[in-house]
Design a protein around this motif. Structure first.
Motif, PDB file in Angstrom:
ATOM      1  N   GLY A  97      -2.030  15.284 -10.146  1.00 16.68           N
ATOM      2  CA  GLY A  97      -2.456  14.889 -11.533  1.00 16.68           C
ATOM      3  C   GLY A  97      -2.691  13.639 -11.863  1.00 16.68           C
ATOM      4  O   GLY A  97      -3.606  13.247 -13.042  1.00 16.68           O
ATOM      5  N   SER A  98      -2.247  12.612 -11.359  1.00 13.32           N
ATOM      6  CA  SER A  98      -2.384  11.213 -11.801  1.00 13.32           C
ATOM      7  C   SER A  98      -3.894  10.570 -11.145  1.00 13.32           C
ATOM      8  O   SER A  98      -4.092  11.307 -10.127  1.00 13.32           O
ATOM      9  CB  SER A  98      -1.414  10.198 -11.561  1.00 13.32           C
ATOM     10  N   SER A  99      -4.068   9.646 -11.261  1.00 19.16           N
ATOM     11  CA  SER A  99      -5.464   9.108 -10.835  1.00 19.16           C
ATOM     12  C   SER A  99      -5.441   8.738  -9.326  1.00 19.16           C
ATOM     13  O   SER A  99      -4.311   8.088  -9.083  1.00 19.16           O
ATOM     14  CB  SER A  99      -5.914   7.888 -11.739  1.00 19.16           C
ATOM     15  N   VAL A 100      -6.334   8.846  -8.379  1.00 15.24           N
ATOM     16  CA  VAL A 100      -6.215   8.451  -6.952  1.00 15.24           C
ATOM     17  C   VAL A 100      -6.931   7.047  -6.977  1.00 15.24           C
ATOM     18  O   VAL A 100      -6.732   6.625  -5.872  1.00 15.24           O
ATOM     19  CB  VAL A 100      -7.150   9.390  -6.270  1.00 15.24           C
ATOM     20  N   GLU A 101      -7.441   6.601  -8.238  1.00 14.49           N
ATOM     21  CA  GLU A 101      -8.032   5.289  -8.153  1.00 14.49           C
ATOM     22  C   GLU A 101      -7.145   4.193  -7.401  1.00 14.49           C
ATOM     23  O   GLU A 101      -7.628   3.276  -6.660  1.00 14.49           O
ATOM     24  CB  GLU A 101      -8.481   4.777  -9.282  1.00 14.49           C
ATOM     25  N   PRO A 102      -5.877   3.961  -8.001  1.00 12.77           N
ATOM     26  CA  PRO A 102      -4.962   2.893  -7.309  1.00 12.77           C
ATOM     27  C   PRO A 102      -4.977   3.068  -5.803  1.00 12.77           C
ATOM     28  O   PRO A 102      -5.250   2.015  -5.163  1.00 12.77           O
ATOM     29  CB  PRO A 102      -3.742   2.978  -7.896  1.00 12.77           C
ATOM     30  N   VAL A 103      -4.928   4.324  -5.318  1.00 10.97           N
ATOM     31  CA  VAL A 103      -4.441   4.539  -3.904  1.00 10.97           C
ATOM     32  C   VAL A 103      -5.954   4.223  -3.298  1.00 10.97           C
ATOM     33  O   VAL A 103      -5.959   3.264  -2.157  1.00 10.97           O
ATOM     34  CB  VAL A 103      -4.238   5.852  -3.684  1.00 10.97           C
ATOM     35  N   LEU A 104      -7.008   4.712  -3.638  1.00 13.78           N
ATOM     36  CA  LEU A 104      -8.182   4.255  -3.348  1.00 13.78           C
ATOM     37  C   LEU A 104      -8.749   2.931  -3.350  1.00 13.78           C
ATOM     38  O   LEU A 104      -9.386   2.333  -2.105  1.00 13.78           O
ATOM     39  CB  LEU A 104      -9.338   5.158  -3.742  1.00 13.78           C
ATOM     40  N   LYS A 105      -8.360   2.363  -4.324  1.00 12.98           N
ATOM     41  CA  LYS A 105      -8.421   0.706  -4.427  1.00 12.98           C
ATOM     42  C   LYS A 105      -7.920  -0.042  -3.048  1.00 12.98           C
ATOM     43  O   LYS A 105      -8.429  -0.915  -2.537  1.00 12.98           O
ATOM     44  CB  LYS A 105      -7.970   0.190  -5.598  1.00 12.98           C
ATOM     45  N   PHE A 106      -6.399   0.317  -2.829  1.00 13.94           N
ATOM     46  CA  PHE A 106      -5.854  -0.077  -1.614  1.00 13.94           C
ATOM     47  C   PHE A 106      -6.449   0.076  -0.327  1.00 13.94           C
ATOM     48  O   PHE A 106      -6.722  -0.712   0.343  1.00 13.94           O
ATOM     49  CB  PHE A 106      -4.226   0.287  -1.841  1.00 13.94           C
ATOM     50  N   GLN A 116     -16.866  14.398  -1.692  1.00 12.28           N
ATOM     51  CA  GLN A 116     -16.273  13.274  -1.347  1.00 12.28           C
ATOM     52  C   GLN A 116     -14.983  12.715  -2.392  1.00 12.28           C
ATOM     53  O   GLN A 116     -13.708  12.655  -2.090  1.00 12.28           O
ATOM     54  CB  GLN A 116     -16.959  11.812  -1.510  1.00 12.28           C
ATOM     55  N   ASP A 117     -15.186  13.197  -3.760  1.00 10.69           N
ATOM     56  CA  ASP A 117     -14.311  13.002  -4.661  1.00 10.69           C
ATOM     57  C   ASP A 117     -13.081  13.908  -4.490  1.00 10.69           C
ATOM     58  O   ASP A 117     -11.832  13.632  -4.525  1.00 10.69           O
ATOM     59  CB  ASP A 117     -14.585  12.990  -6.029  1.00 10.69           C
ATOM     60  N   LEU A 118     -13.511  15.246  -4.163  1.00  9.15           N
ATOM     61  CA  LEU A 118     -12.432  16.230  -3.927  1.00  9.15           C
ATOM     62  C   LEU A 118     -11.672  15.909  -2.708  1.00  9.15           C
ATOM     63  O   LEU A 118     -10.569  16.168  -2.508  1.00  9.15           O
ATOM     64  CB  LEU A 118     -13.064  17.626  -3.965  1.00  9.15           C
ATOM     65  N   THR A 119     -12.248  15.645  -1.637  1.00  9.98           N
ATOM     66  CA  THR A 119     -11.728  15.277  -0.296  1.00  9.98           C
ATOM     67  C   THR A 119     -10.920  13.971  -0.453  1.00  9.98           C
ATOM     68  O   THR A 119      -9.673  14.142   0.175  1.00  9.98           O
ATOM     69  CB  THR A 119     -12.766  14.958   0.529  1.00  9.98           C
ATOM     70  N   ASP A 120     -11.305  12.939  -1.369  1.00 10.99           N
ATOM     71  CA  ASP A 120     -10.613  11.918  -1.304  1.00 10.99           C
ATOM     72  C   ASP A 120      -9.181  12.170  -1.971  1.00 10.99           C
ATOM     73  O   ASP A 120      -7.863  11.785  -1.645  1.00 10.99           O
ATOM     74  CB  ASP A 120     -10.993  10.904  -2.177  1.00 10.99           C
ATOM     75  N   GLU A 121      -9.226  13.027  -3.041  1.00 12.24           N
ATOM     76  CA  GLU A 121      -8.108  13.505  -3.679  1.00 12.24           C
ATOM     77  C   GLU A 121      -7.003  14.198  -2.866  1.00 12.24           C
ATOM     78  O   GLU A 121      -5.851  14.015  -2.893  1.00 12.24           O
ATOM     79  CB  GLU A 121      -8.574  14.559  -4.818  1.00 12.24           C
ATOM     80  N   GLY A 146       0.781  -1.174  -0.002  1.00 13.87           N
ATOM     81  CA  GLY A 146       0.180  -0.014  -0.003  1.00 13.87           C
ATOM     82  C   GLY A 146       0.813   1.257   0.036  1.00 13.87           C
ATOM     83  O   GLY A 146       0.492   2.167  -0.654  1.00 13.87           O
ATOM     84  N   ILE A 147       1.950   1.089   0.762  1.00  9.03           N
ATOM     85  CA  ILE A 147       2.858   2.420   0.835  1.00  9.03           C
ATOM     86  C   ILE A 147       3.407   2.470  -0.437  1.00  9.03           C
ATOM     87  O   ILE A 147       3.740   3.817  -0.960  1.00  9.03           O
ATOM     88  CB  ILE A 147       4.008   2.091   1.996  1.00  9.03           C
ATOM     89  N   GLU A 148       3.747   1.416  -1.405  1.00 10.81           N
ATOM     90  CA  GLU A 148       4.335   1.657  -2.447  1.00 10.81           C
ATOM     91  C   GLU A 148       3.405   2.326  -3.638  1.00 10.81           C
ATOM     92  O   GLU A 148       3.487   3.365  -4.265  1.00 10.81           O
ATOM     93  CB  GLU A 148       4.528   0.209  -3.144  1.00 10.81           C
ATOM     94  N   VAL A 149       2.166   1.776  -3.531  1.00 12.68           N
ATOM     95  CA  VAL A 149       1.148   2.658  -4.275  1.00 12.68           C
ATOM     96  C   VAL A 149       0.939   3.865  -3.892  1.00 12.68           C
ATOM     97  O   VAL A 149       0.780   4.687  -4.801  1.00 12.68           O
ATOM     98  CB  VAL A 149      -0.199   1.796  -3.973  1.00 12.68           C
ATOM     99  N   ILE A 150       1.041   4.389  -2.694  1.00 12.55           N
ATOM    100  CA  ILE A 150       0.590   5.864  -2.207  1.00 12.55           C
ATOM    101  C   ILE A 150       2.002   6.650  -2.661  1.00 12.55           C
ATOM    102  O   ILE A 150       1.872   7.820  -3.351  1.00 12.55           O
ATOM    103  CB  ILE A 150       0.638   5.868  -0.714  1.00 12.55           C
TER     104      ILE A 150
END
Length: 201
Positions: free
Chosen positions: A16-25, A118-123, A6-10
């Motif tokens: 500017g890149s997608s936050v999806e991989p981090v949120l998925k983890f 929520q999307d803005l907050t997650d980012e 997970g730390i690697e993903v973060i």
């Protein structure tokens, strides 16, 4: 649970890149839903959030889980609206049909607004997690050390406003979820009535 992965993903996240991989983890991080639900009121009172790295991930995971539940209701509401639309396109809507369509539209838009926040907050949270992980110099750290890793006080100060927003979203989901469940039930009843009316005519 592999926190090192997970730390690697973060760490790989760049602005500017997608936050999806981090949120998925983060969604795979275990959380106790009941404990967080009960604690949220207390957090509001004493204004304290988890101050460990794993605790924070767990809290965000809980919030993402609430969003996923809301999303299911949202998708169902859209389906019901579509079905009502099909029925009313063939005939003039009854007062009940027109009213439920209007109400569903109102609440679908309200949910979309909360999703946007929520999307803005997650980012923002992913950015802060990335900053913390980069500055904490976690190379060679063990899984056990991660479990006890405390957040820097600077990180806590930076993420607190975003966690407040997530907490507000949680209450919005709770309120909207109850209303949506009721509206979907009413829509089902109206659709059933309309189908019976069509087969009788």
């Amino acid at each position: 649970m592999n926190y090192l992965e997970g730390i690697e993903v973060i760490q790989k996240y760049t602005s500017g890149s997608s936050v999806e991989p981090v949120l998925k983890f983060i969604m795979t991080v275990p959380h106790n839903e009941e404990a967080f639900s009960n604690a949220l009121d207390e957090i509001g009172g004493i204004n304290r959030y988890p101050d460990t790295f794993v605790g924070l991930l767990s809290y965000i995971s809980f919030n993402l889980g609430q969003k996923a539940k809301m999303n299911l209701l949202y998708e169902t509401a859209l389906e019901k609206y579509e079905s009502l639309n099909q029925i009313t396109s063939k005939k003039r809507p009854t007062e009940e049909e027109a009213k439920i369509k209007r109400t569903l539209t109102d609440f679908i838009l309200k949910i979309e607004k909360v999703f946007e926040i929520q999307d803005l907050t997650d980012e923002s949270l992913v950015k802060e997690l990335n900053r913390f992980v980069s500055e904490a110099n976690l190379y060679g750290v063990t899984e056990n050390e991660i479990k006890n890793l405390k957040l820097a006080s600077k990180t806590v100060a930076l993420i607190e406003p975003h966690l407040d927003k997530q907490r507000e979203n949680y209450y919005q989901y709770k309120k909207l979820g109850t209303i949506m469940t009721r509206l979907i039930r009413i829509a089902d009843y109206i659709l059933e009535e309309a189908k019976l009316g069509m087969s009788a005519s």
